[in-house]
Design a protein around this motif. Structure first.
Motif, PDB file in Angstrom:
ATOM      1  N   PRO A  59       0.818  -1.216   0.000  1.00 35.13           N
ATOM      2  CA  PRO A  59       0.000   0.000   0.000  1.00 35.13           C
ATOM      3  C   PRO A  59       0.852   1.265   0.000  1.00 35.13           C
ATOM      4  CG  PRO A  59       0.061  -0.972   2.190  1.00 35.13           C
ATOM      5  CD  PRO A  59       0.758  -1.940   1.284  1.00 35.13           C
ATOM      6  N   VAL A  60       0.238   2.339  -0.484  1.00 31.64           N
ATOM      7  CA  VAL A  60       0.841   3.675  -0.457  1.00 31.64           C
ATOM      8  C   VAL A  60      -0.092   4.578   0.338  1.00 31.64           C
ATOM      9  CG1 VAL A  60       1.496   5.692  -1.820  1.00 31.64           C
ATOM     10  CG2 VAL A  60       2.043   3.398  -2.650  1.00 31.64           C
ATOM     11  N   ALA A  61       0.399   5.121   1.442  1.00 29.41           N
ATOM     12  CA  ALA A  61      -0.388   6.032   2.281  1.00 29.41           C
ATOM     13  C   ALA A  61       0.182   7.437   2.145  1.00 29.41           C
ATOM     14  CB  ALA A  61      -0.360   5.582   3.738  1.00 29.41           C
ATOM     15  N   GLU A  62      -0.668   8.357   1.723  1.00 21.90           N
ATOM     16  CA  GLU A  62      -0.199   9.725   1.463  1.00 21.90           C
ATOM     17  C   GLU A  62      -0.135  10.533   2.755  1.00 21.90           C
ATOM     18  OE1 GLU A  62      -1.144  11.697  -2.286  1.00 21.90           O
ATOM     19  OE2 GLU A  62      -2.159  13.243  -1.075  1.00 21.90           O
ATOM     20  N   GLY A  63       0.937  11.308   2.878  1.00 21.63           N
ATOM     21  CA  GLY A  63       1.159  12.066   4.095  1.00 21.63           C
ATOM     22  C   GLY A  63       1.183  13.564   3.897  1.00 21.63           C
ATOM     23  N   GLU A  93      -1.078   7.461 -13.644  1.00 22.53           N
ATOM     24  CA  GLU A  93      -1.723   7.260 -12.338  1.00 22.53           C
ATOM     25  C   GLU A  93      -2.174   5.809 -12.269  1.00 22.53           C
ATOM     26  OE1 GLU A  93      -2.312   9.059  -9.672  1.00 22.53           O
ATOM     27  OE2 GLU A  93      -1.936  11.146 -10.261  1.00 22.53           O
ATOM     28  N   ILE A  94      -1.566   5.038 -11.386  1.00 24.17           N
ATOM     29  CA  ILE A  94      -1.891   3.621 -11.248  1.00 24.17           C
ATOM     30  C   ILE A  94      -2.405   3.370  -9.836  1.00 24.17           C
ATOM     31  CG2 ILE A  94      -0.972   1.265 -11.246  1.00 24.17           C
ATOM     32  CD1 ILE A  94       1.095   2.239 -13.317  1.00 24.17           C
ATOM     33  N   GLY A  95      -3.587   2.804  -9.735  1.00 25.68           N
ATOM     34  CA  GLY A  95      -4.121   2.463  -8.426  1.00 25.68           C
ATOM     35  C   GLY A  95      -4.520   3.690  -7.622  1.00 25.68           C
ATOM     36  N   THR A  96      -4.758   3.472  -6.338  1.00 24.05           N
ATOM     37  CA  THR A  96      -5.183   4.540  -5.436  1.00 24.05           C
ATOM     38  C   THR A  96      -4.410   4.446  -4.130  1.00 24.05           C
ATOM     39  OG1 THR A  96      -6.975   3.153  -4.573  1.00 24.05           O
ATOM     40  CG2 THR A  96      -7.519   4.660  -6.390  1.00 24.05           C
ATOM     41  N   ASN A  97      -4.428   5.525  -3.384  1.00 27.68           N
ATOM     42  CA  ASN A  97      -3.762   5.545  -2.089  1.00 27.68           C
ATOM     43  C   ASN A  97      -4.571   4.788  -1.034  1.00 27.68           C
ATOM     44  OD1 ASN A  97      -1.730   7.233  -3.113  1.00 27.68           O
ATOM     45  ND2 ASN A  97      -2.884   9.088  -2.603  1.00 27.68           N
ATOM     46  N   HIS A  98      -3.893   4.389   0.014  1.00 25.60           N
ATOM     47  CA  HIS A  98      -4.533   3.769   1.172  1.00 25.60           C
ATOM     48  C   HIS A  98      -5.514   4.758   1.806  1.00 25.60           C
ATOM     49  CE1 HIS A  98      -4.870   1.708   5.071  1.00 25.60           C
ATOM     50  NE2 HIS A  98      -4.345   0.652   4.484  1.00 25.60           N
ATOM     51  N   ASP A  99      -6.528   4.227   2.471  1.00 24.60           N
ATOM     52  CA  ASP A  99      -7.530   5.077   3.110  1.00 24.60           C
ATOM     53  C   ASP A  99      -6.950   5.891   4.265  1.00 24.60           C
ATOM     54  OD1 ASP A  99      -9.477   4.161   1.373  1.00 24.60           O
ATOM     55  OD2 ASP A  99     -10.242   2.653   2.768  1.00 24.60           O
TER      56      ASP A  99
END
Length: 303
Positions: A59-63, A93-99
């Motif tokens: 996962p990728v979580a945006e900060g 843009e591939i996929g989405t960020n973590h919630d």
């Protein structure tokens, strides 16, 4: 070893993420993103793109979008290019960020895997400071924090005093160093002893056509900056060296000292020894040739 990389990709970040994907000792369980080399939305897009390219489902979580208390950030386009990957500007843009936000993801993952997670922060320390503020147990729940940042015993790279990651959020860095978890600082004191030259990138691309070729292509912009500004024939393996320090500490000579960061005045962003603070391990020397060789051998195993 379970690893989260807190990152602002970034050319050297891409190299570090590729190394982590290839290293058999590392289980890359997530990326948290921060402003720095790029705006944070670019960091997240680039992180998701890299994971997809590497075939990883982490996962990728945006900060954080800005330094603590700030509302603006100017990316390092002159170093990393307008989109973070040098002359390559069309990045899908591939996929989405973590919630969860980056700080929330760090706190929840550390709590779920108490004592098992190493966090390697290779951008400004804003997300780490926010995680520490969100959960006082965070520092005890992670195994350790490895930071690419600082210039404790050598000149900086933003100016004579300061290294870029610390400079971009000096207040966050000072918060982290005031009550740090078990911490290793991998700064310019060692990362400029790990130069990766044009010939190294070409050799890597011969062995790893896809990922190695991509790193070679994005590195040209970066190498040009190093040549024009520093007169160097290669780029430091800054972020990759920090990831390597997570699993290969014997390659480094370290000293223990407390640290504080100058948060105002002409030496803003300087990282200083401070005996009044809890000790962190500061890397003073490194087997630079060994780091370069290890990076090449691991990344060359990728397609």
């Amino acid at each position: 070893m379970k690893l989260i990389i807190d990152t602002d990709p970034g050319i050297d970040d891409a190299m570090a993420i590729a190394y982590a994907a290839a290293a058999p000792e590392i289980d890359l369980i997530g990326l948290t993103t921060v402003f720095g080399n790029t705006h944070v939305h670019q960091s997240s897009r680039n992180a998701r793109f890299l994971l997809d390219k590497l075939g990883l489902a982490a996962p990728v979580a945006e900060g954080a979008s800005y330094a603590l208390g700030q509302s603006h950030h100017t990316p390092s386009e002159h170093v990393h290019g307008p989109e973070g990957f040098g002359d390559i500007t069309e990045i899908p843009e591939i996929g989405t960020n973590h919630d969860l936000s980056a700080a929330e993801f760090l706190v929840e993952t550390a709590r779920r895997h108490k004592g098992e997670v190493v966090v390697c922060a290779v951008g400004p320390l804003t997300n780490i400071a926010l995680a520490m503020q969100l959960d006082p147990e965070f520092s005890r729940n992670i195994s350790r924090l490895v930071v690419m940042g600082g210039a404790v015993y050598c000149p900086g790279n933003v100016n004579h005093h300061a290294e870029a990651n610390i400079y971009h959020d000096a207040r966050a860095a000072d918060i982290v160093f005031a009550t740090p978890p078990e911490t290793v600082l991998v700064g310019l004191d060692v990362t400029l002893k790990t130069l990766y030259e044009t010939a190294d990138f070409e050799a890597l691309a011969e062995r790893s056509r896809d990922m190695g070729g991509f790193l070679r292509d994005i590195s040209r912009f970066y190498l040009k900056f190093y040549k024009e500004v520093g007169g160097l024939e290669g780029c430091g393996l800054h972020d990759s060296t920090a990831v390597i320090a997570c699993t290969h500490e014997p390659m480094f000579d370290m000293v223990e000292t407390g640290l504080s960061v100058v948060t105002e005045g002409p030496e803003f962003g300087a990282t200083r020894p401070d005996p009044s603070r809890p000790s962190v391990r500061v890397c003073r020397n490194v087997d630079g040739a060994g780091v370069v060789h290890l990076f090449t051998e691991r990344v060359a195993s990728l397609p």
